[in-house]
Design a protein around this motif. Structure first.
Motif, short mmCIF file in Angstrom:
data_model
loop_
_atom_site.label_atom_id
_atom_site.label_comp_id
_atom_site.label_asym_id
_atom_site.label_seq_id
_atom_site.Cartn_x
_atom_site.Cartn_y
_atom_site.Cartn_z
N SER A 11 0.87 -1.19 0.00
CA SER A 11 0.00 0.00 0.00
C SER A 11 0.90 1.23 0.00
CB SER A 11 -0.90 0.00 1.24
OG SER A 11 -1.70 1.16 1.25
N ILE A 12 0.93 1.93 -1.12
CA ILE A 12 1.83 3.08 -1.20
C ILE A 12 1.10 4.38 -1.54
CG2 ILE A 12 3.89 1.75 -1.72
CD1 ILE A 12 3.44 2.46 -4.68
N HIS A 13 -0.20 4.35 -1.65
CA HIS A 13 -0.95 5.57 -1.93
C HIS A 13 -1.90 5.82 -0.76
CE1 HIS A 13 -2.59 8.62 -4.77
NE2 HIS A 13 -3.53 8.59 -3.84
N THR A 14 -1.41 6.55 0.24
CA THR A 14 -2.19 6.81 1.44
C THR A 14 -2.15 8.29 1.79
OG1 THR A 14 -0.27 6.28 2.80
CG2 THR A 14 -1.81 4.50 2.38
N HIS A 15 -3.25 8.81 2.24
CA HIS A 15 -3.34 10.22 2.64
C HIS A 15 -3.67 10.29 4.12
CE1 HIS A 15 -4.31 11.80 -1.66
NE2 HIS A 15 -3.40 10.86 -1.67
N SER A 16 -3.05 11.21 4.81
CA SER A 16 -3.20 11.33 6.27
C SER A 16 -3.86 12.66 6.64
CB SER A 16 -1.83 11.26 6.93
OG SER A 16 -1.11 12.46 6.66
N ILE A 17 -3.93 12.90 7.93
CA ILE A 17 -4.47 14.17 8.42
C ILE A 17 -3.61 15.36 7.97
CG2 ILE A 17 -5.62 13.17 10.42
CD1 ILE A 17 -3.23 14.17 12.12
N THR A 24 -3.91 9.53 11.40
CA THR A 24 -2.51 9.93 11.52
C THR A 24 -1.63 8.96 10.76
OG1 THR A 24 -2.06 8.62 13.49
CG2 THR A 24 -2.94 10.85 13.84
N LEU A 25 -0.43 9.39 10.46
CA LEU A 25 0.53 8.51 9.79
C LEU A 25 0.80 7.27 10.65
CD1 LEU A 25 3.10 11.22 8.62
CD2 LEU A 25 1.34 10.12 7.24
N ALA A 26 0.96 7.48 11.95
CA ALA A 26 1.25 6.37 12.86
C ALA A 26 0.10 5.37 12.91
CB ALA A 26 1.57 6.90 14.26
N ASP A 27 -1.13 5.87 12.96
CA ASP A 27 -2.30 4.97 13.00
C ASP A 27 -2.38 4.14 11.72
OD1 ASP A 27 -3.06 5.85 15.51
OD2 ASP A 27 -4.59 7.23 14.75
N ALA A 32 -1.65 -0.99 8.89
CA ALA A 32 -1.07 -1.72 7.76
C ALA A 32 -0.19 -2.87 8.26
CB ALA A 32 -0.25 -0.77 6.89
N TYR A 33 0.63 -2.59 9.24
CA TYR A 33 1.51 -3.63 9.80
C TYR A 33 0.68 -4.78 10.38
CZ TYR A 33 5.05 -5.86 12.67
OH TYR A 33 5.89 -6.78 13.24
N GLU A 34 -0.34 -4.44 11.15
CA GLU A 34 -1.19 -5.47 11.76
C GLU A 34 -1.95 -6.28 10.70
OE1 GLU A 34 -3.57 -3.36 14.62
OE2 GLU A 34 -1.86 -3.13 16.00
N ALA A 35 -2.22 -5.69 9.55
CA ALA A 35 -2.92 -6.38 8.47
C ALA A 35 -1.97 -7.22 7.62
CB ALA A 35 -3.65 -5.37 7.59
N GLU A 67 9.37 14.56 9.02
CA GLU A 67 9.94 14.00 10.26
C GLU A 67 9.17 12.78 10.72
OE1 GLU A 67 10.08 17.21 13.10
OE2 GLU A 67 11.41 18.38 11.82
N GLU A 68 7.84 12.84 10.64
CA GLU A 68 7.02 11.71 11.06
C GLU A 68 7.21 10.51 10.14
OE1 GLU A 68 4.02 9.74 13.51
OE2 GLU A 68 5.70 11.10 13.77
N THR A 69 7.27 10.74 8.83
CA THR A 69 7.47 9.61 7.92
C THR A 69 8.83 8.96 8.17
OG1 THR A 69 8.32 11.03 6.14
CG2 THR A 69 5.96 10.52 6.10
N GLN A 70 9.85 9.74 8.44
CA GLN A 70 11.18 9.18 8.71
C GLN A 70 11.21 8.43 10.04
OE1 GLN A 70 13.70 8.91 6.49
NE2 GLN A 70 12.12 9.74 5.13
N ARG A 71 10.51 8.96 11.05
CA ARG A 71 10.44 8.28 12.34
C ARG A 71 9.77 6.92 12.18
NH1 ARG A 71 7.25 6.89 16.28
NH2 ARG A 71 5.36 7.75 15.38
#
Length: 80
Positions: A11-17, A24-27, A32-35, A67-71
């Motif tokens: 999944s590489i086409h995602t939009h966040s808040i 959120t990016l983290a959510d 995705a990880y859990e799926a 910063e969030e994507t890199q974290r």
């Protein structure tokens, strides 16, 4: 064994808040990880104001988004 990429594992086409998404990016990364998604990426709208994109673009200062994507990239390194 080499991982095989399928539509269900990628999944590489995602939009966040940060633009016009609702999560959120983290959510989204956690869901995705859990799926079982193996390859995940974010794709926010451009920060360039376009008449048809009003209200759904990244802010002009994208540093918080970057910063969030890199974290998250570091957090999921080797797992997703």
């Amino acid at each position: 064994m080499t991982a095989i990429s399928t539509p269900a594992s990628c999944s590489i086409h995602t939009h966040s808040i940060h633009c016009d998404g609702k999560d959120t990016l983290a959510d989204m990364a956690q869901a995705a990880y859990e799926a079982g998604v193996k390859y995940f990426g974010f794709s926010g709208h451009s920060h360039t104001l376009l008449p048809w994109d009003e209200g759904g673009v990244l802010p002009a200062d994208t540093s918080a988004y970057q910063e969030e994507t890199q974290r998250l990239r570091r957090f999921y390194d080797g797992r997703m």
